[in-house]
Design a protein around this motif. Structure first.
Motif, short mmCIF file in Angstrom:
data_model
loop_
_atom_site.label_atom_id
_atom_site.label_comp_id
_atom_site.label_asym_id
_atom_site.label_seq_id
_atom_site.Cartn_x
_atom_site.Cartn_y
_atom_site.Cartn_z
N LYS A 243 0.84 -1.21 0.00
CA LYS A 243 0.00 0.00 0.00
C LYS A 243 0.87 1.26 0.00
O LYS A 243 0.56 2.24 -0.68
CB LYS A 243 -0.93 -0.01 1.21
N GLY B 221 1.16 3.55 -3.18
CA GLY B 221 0.62 4.86 -2.82
C GLY B 221 1.49 6.00 -3.29
O GLY B 221 1.01 7.14 -3.44
N LYS C 275 1.44 8.54 -8.25
CA LYS C 275 0.40 9.57 -8.30
C LYS C 275 -0.68 9.30 -9.34
O LYS C 275 -1.76 9.89 -9.28
CB LYS C 275 1.04 10.93 -8.55
N LYS D 167 -5.19 5.57 -7.68
CA LYS D 167 -5.73 5.74 -6.34
C LYS D 167 -6.38 4.44 -5.88
O LYS D 167 -6.96 3.70 -6.68
CB LYS D 167 -6.75 6.88 -6.29
N PHE E 179 -7.25 -0.73 -7.66
CA PHE E 179 -6.88 0.67 -7.90
C PHE E 179 -7.61 1.20 -9.13
O PHE E 179 -8.02 0.43 -10.01
CB PHE E 179 -5.38 0.80 -8.16
N LYS F 276 -6.89 4.05 -12.25
CA LYS F 276 -5.91 4.94 -12.85
C LYS F 276 -6.58 6.26 -13.18
O LYS F 276 -7.63 6.31 -13.82
CB LYS F 276 -5.32 4.32 -14.12
N LYS F 277 -5.97 7.33 -12.73
CA LYS F 277 -6.58 8.66 -12.88
C LYS F 277 -6.59 9.09 -14.34
O LYS F 277 -5.72 8.73 -15.13
CB LYS F 277 -5.81 9.67 -12.04
#
Length: 286
Positions: A257, A261, A264, A267, A282, A284-285
């Motif tokens: 984690k 983490g 970037k 999340k 997770f 992915k942004k």
């Protein structure tokens, strides 16, 4: 004529469980040459050889690598029994809320009403769903139903996760495994379940060249590989897509984690924990 079995048993030591199969492969033993039976209480690995002398030589090397951490016995079987005896203890079981895993050699009437079956034949319990890591990954794939159409399976093993993904909406599926025997097993299992169009590659993900990104990526690997390959693994997830990682003992969960983490571009969405193992989801942004 007799056949001899080396039976290696590990009790409640998650770290040893994760390393044992890798150590056997490093000794030149292919996954197709041993049988794994995993339960909540213990892991048993069986290897078969023609002579007691061959067994004793292997036991010496295994004992040296895992001194005091495993129990090793040499058993003698009639040759006609050993090649199929492992099947007798493997019964249908629930993998997810909607999917049941059924041994390929058993009759289809064993499927509980209302459950979707996956028919599987493999000598590796890490690929059947009996192990927490595979089961958690399957459950997280089902949790994403309706949210993905493409799926990439890193370390496919028996091909089980490809079948789970297909049952939950995946139309484009790719899978890799470093072991050629595993790819053969995976192809057979996918075919037996009527799933077509899966692209398999027998290769190391570290050197795998693929520019395609996927809606959902699953990597069920040991902690060491997850850490050293994390950037490579994440590169296969499209922006807005999801990543499932598993093969993480509870002892290593905090480390995973923390390390993931630091990245970037992703999340953490969900953590699944069992008695000894865990899996993470997770996003992915964009």
């Amino acid at each position: 004529m007799n056949t001899f079995e080396i039976k290696i048993t590990v009790k409640k030591r998650a770290a040893v469980r994760a390393l044992l199969v890798s150590a056997l492969q490093n000794m030149g033993i292919s996954p197709s040459d041993f049988v794994i039976t995993d339960s909540q209480k213990e892991l048993a690995v069986s290897l078969y050889r023609a002579t007691r002398a061959e067994c004793q030589a292997l036991v010496k090397n295994i004992s040296k690598a895992f001194s005091g951490q495993v129990l090793i016995n040499i058993l003698r079987h009639a040759k006609k029994d050993w090649s199929t005896q492992w099947k007798t203890g493997w019964k249908p079981f629930p993998l997810t809320r909607s999917i049941y895993v059924v041994p390929l050699w058993q009759e289809r009437r064993n499927i509980p009403s209302g459950k979707r079956p996956i028919f599987l034949e493999t000598t590796s319990a890490f690929g059947t769903g009996l192990h927490e890591t595979t089961r958690f990954t399957s459950q997280l794939i089902e949790f994403q139903k309706g949210k993905f159409q493409s799926f990439f399976d890193i370390g496919t093993g028996s091909g089980l996760l490809c079948i789970v993904a297909a049952l939950n909406g995946a139309r484009k599926i790719e899978a890799v495994d470093i072991d050629k025997d595993a790819i053969t097993v995976a192809r057979n299992n996918v075919r037996a379940n009527g799933v077509s169009g899966v692209r398999f590659s027998a290769t190391d993900i570290k050197t795998y060249k693929q520019s395609t990104q996927f809606d959902l990526v699953a990597a069920n690997l040991i902690t060491h590989d997850l850490l050293r390959l994390k950037s490579k693994i994440i590169s296969y997830v499209r922006p807005g897509g999801r990543l499932i990682i598993s093969g993480i003992s509870l002892a290593n969960l905090k480390l995973i984690k923390k390390e993931f983490g630091f990245l970037k571009e992703i999340k953490l969405m969900k953590v699944t924990e069992g008695k000894e193992w865990s899996a993470l989801l997770f996003e992915k942004k964009l």
